[in-house]
Design a protein around this motif. Structure first.
Motif, PDB file in Angstrom:
ATOM      1  N   UNK A 129       0.833  -1.202   0.000  1.00 54.07           N
ATOM      2  CA  UNK A 129       0.000   0.000   0.000  1.00 54.07           C
ATOM      3  C   UNK A 129       0.871   1.257   0.000  1.00 54.07           C
ATOM      4  N   UNK A 130       2.149   1.112   0.393  1.00 55.52           N
ATOM      5  CA  UNK A 130       3.058   2.255   0.426  1.00 55.52           C
ATOM      6  C   UNK A 130       4.428   1.813  -0.073  1.00 55.52           C
ATOM      7  N   UNK A 131       4.964   2.564  -1.060  1.00 56.49           N
ATOM      8  CA  UNK A 131       6.288   2.292  -1.599  1.00 56.49           C
ATOM      9  C   UNK A 131       7.049   3.605  -1.687  1.00 56.49           C
ATOM     10  N   UNK A 132       8.156   3.691  -0.957  1.00 57.71           N
ATOM     11  CA  UNK A 132       8.944   4.923  -0.922  1.00 57.71           C
ATOM     12  C   UNK A 132      10.421   4.588  -1.116  1.00 57.71           C
ATOM     13  N   UNK A 133      10.977   5.107  -2.217  1.00 55.85           N
ATOM     14  CA  UNK A 133      12.396   4.907  -2.529  1.00 55.85           C
ATOM     15  C   UNK A 133      13.063   6.260  -2.755  1.00 55.85           C
ATOM     16  N   UNK A 134      12.631   7.255  -2.011  1.00 53.93           N
ATOM     17  CA  UNK A 134      13.074   8.641  -2.188  1.00 53.93           C
ATOM     18  C   UNK A 134      14.573   8.787  -1.949  1.00 53.93           C
ATOM     19  N   UNK A 135      15.182   9.670  -2.757  1.00 51.26           N
ATOM     20  CA  UNK A 135      16.547  10.146  -2.504  1.00 51.26           C
ATOM     21  C   UNK A 135      17.574   9.030  -2.435  1.00 51.26           C
ATOM     22  N   UNK A 136      17.634   8.268  -3.518  1.00 49.52           N
ATOM     23  CA  UNK A 136      18.709   7.320  -3.733  1.00 49.52           C
ATOM     24  C   UNK A 136      19.366   7.688  -5.061  1.00 49.52           C
ATOM     25  N   UNK A 137      20.004   6.739  -5.693  1.00 51.56           N
ATOM     26  CA  UNK A 137      20.619   6.961  -6.998  1.00 51.56           C
ATOM     27  C   UNK A 137      20.126   5.907  -7.985  1.00 51.56           C
ATOM     28  N   UNK A 138      18.843   5.604  -7.896  1.00 53.78           N
ATOM     29  CA  UNK A 138      18.246   4.559  -8.709  1.00 53.78           C
ATOM     30  C   UNK A 138      18.115   5.017 -10.154  1.00 53.78           C
ATOM     31  N   UNK A 139      18.361   4.093 -11.069  1.00 56.48           N
ATOM     32  CA  UNK A 139      18.328   4.390 -12.497  1.00 56.48           C
ATOM     33  C   UNK A 139      17.319   3.474 -13.185  1.00 56.48           C
ATOM     34  N   UNK A 140      17.248   3.598 -14.514  1.00 54.32           N
ATOM     35  CA  UNK A 140      16.323   2.783 -15.273  1.00 54.32           C
ATOM     36  C   UNK A 140      14.967   3.446 -15.390  1.00 54.32           C
ATOM     37  N   UNK A 141      14.045   2.743 -15.979  1.00 53.62           N
ATOM     38  CA  UNK A 141      12.721   3.299 -16.245  1.00 53.62           C
ATOM     39  C   UNK A 141      11.693   2.746 -15.265  1.00 53.62           C
ATOM     40  N   UNK A 158      10.656   9.911  -6.003  1.00 55.70           N
ATOM     41  CA  UNK A 158      11.313  11.171  -6.338  1.00 55.70           C
ATOM     42  C   UNK A 158      12.777  11.207  -5.892  1.00 55.70           C
ATOM     43  N   UNK A 159      13.513  12.141  -6.489  1.00 54.30           N
ATOM     44  CA  UNK A 159      14.917  12.389  -6.158  1.00 54.30           C
ATOM     45  C   UNK A 159      15.802  11.169  -6.419  1.00 54.30           C
ATOM     46  N   UNK A 160      15.647  10.612  -7.616  1.00 52.11           N
ATOM     47  CA  UNK A 160      16.509   9.553  -8.096  1.00 52.11           C
ATOM     48  C   UNK A 160      17.024   9.938  -9.479  1.00 52.11           C
ATOM     49  N   UNK A 161      17.402   8.975 -10.280  1.00 55.37           N
ATOM     50  CA  UNK A 161      17.889   9.224 -11.630  1.00 55.37           C
ATOM     51  C   UNK A 161      17.117   8.377 -12.639  1.00 55.37           C
ATOM     52  N   UNK A 162      15.817   8.218 -12.377  1.00 61.04           N
ATOM     53  CA  UNK A 162      14.969   7.420 -13.254  1.00 61.04           C
ATOM     54  C   UNK A 162      14.791   8.121 -14.598  1.00 61.04           C
ATOM     55  N   UNK A 163      14.751   7.326 -15.652  1.00 64.01           N
ATOM     56  CA  UNK A 163      14.650   7.868 -17.011  1.00 64.01           C
ATOM     57  C   UNK A 163      13.440   7.279 -17.737  1.00 64.01           C
ATOM     58  N   UNK A 164      13.252   7.741 -18.973  1.00 65.48           N
ATOM     59  CA  UNK A 164      12.138   7.250 -19.775  1.00 65.48           C
ATOM     60  C   UNK A 164      10.852   7.978 -19.459  1.00 65.48           C
ATOM     61  N   UNK A 165       9.782   7.469 -19.997  1.00 68.91           N
ATOM     62  CA  UNK A 165       8.480   8.116 -19.833  1.00 68.91           C
ATOM     63  C   UNK A 165       7.708   7.501 -18.678  1.00 68.91           C
ATOM     64  N   UNK A 166       6.721   8.228 -18.197  1.00 70.72           N
ATOM     65  CA  UNK A 166       5.816   7.716 -17.170  1.00 70.72           C
ATOM     66  C   UNK A 166       4.849   6.746 -17.852  1.00 70.72           C
ATOM     67  N   UNK A 167       4.804   5.491 -17.434  1.00 73.78           N
ATOM     68  CA  UNK A 167       3.926   4.533 -18.116  1.00 73.78           C
ATOM     69  C   UNK A 167       2.459   4.866 -17.889  1.00 73.78           C
TER      70      UNK A 167
END
Length: 205
Positions: A129-141, A158-167
């Motif tokens: 019900x809750x997923x928070x991965x804020x402020x890391x250096x995560x990549x990919x889409x 938020x505050x990562x390095x995710x790329x690509x479009x929002x599905x």
């Protein structure tokens, strides 16, 4: 099973995972955790815990000085419903074995130094019900499989390095009331499908 006293039993496999976190963090761990002043931080002293029938169900480690990689043995904590490690120094990739934690309702690995892509196994954890991965250096889409998490009410990447479009499949998360994808490197247009959840979200980034 390890018997610690006459009234409490704890699964050794669960204690071993906690010990690995402690061992990996020997140079950074917060010694305030040593509540019995024994000079050794023991597994049951790590963070805030809840146990049921000898299995760890709740683990909240906030500013405990954890460092190193998340051990793949994390996948042994199959009774966990809540896992949070916030404002620590965890590094490396999130292990795919985290997908074994199918009972998880809340997962937060906020403000660490995690790298690599979000493991696809997370998108199969349909009880979240809750997923928070804020402020890391995560990549990919962000993959379309995010639409599997229909029970989510809070999603913060938020505050990562995710790329690509929002599905567009993010529009299938009809229970969302908190969403933040800001401060990434996302491209393209915001999908129209997000409008189907927008009414439930008082604020989002």
């Amino acid at each position: 099973v390890t018997v610690l006293d006459s009234s409490n039993c704890f699964y050794q496999s669960d204690l071993d995972v906690l010990q690995q976190f402690i061992d990996n963090s020997s140079e950074t761990i917060n010694w305030d955790l040593d509540t019995d002043s024994s000079g050794v931080i023991e597994p049951l002293e790590l963070g805030s815990q809840q146990w049921e029938e000898g299995r760890l169900t709740y683990l909240n480690s906030y500013m405990d000085g954890l460092s190193g990689e998340i051990p793949p043995e994390i996948g042994n904590l199959t009774n966990l419903t809540y896992l949070s490690s916030t404002r620590n120094h965890l590094t490396g990739e999130i292990p795919p074995e985290i997908g074994n934690l199918t009972n998880l309702i809340s997962l937060s690995l906020t403000v660490n130094q995690l790298t690599g892509e979000i493991p696809p196994e997370i998108w199969e954890m349909t009880n979240l019900t809750s997923l928070s991965l804020i402020a890391n250096q995560l990549t990919g889409s962000i993959p379309p499989e995010i639409g599997n998490l229909t029970n989510l009410w809070s999603l913060h990447l938020n505050d990562n390095q995710l790329t690509g479009s929002i599905p567009s499949e993010i529009g299938e998360l009809i229970n969302l009331n908190s969403l933040d994808l800001s401060s990434n490197e996302l491209t393209g247009e915001i999908p129209e499908s997000i409008c189907s959840v927008y009414e439930n979200i008082p604020s989002w980034g």
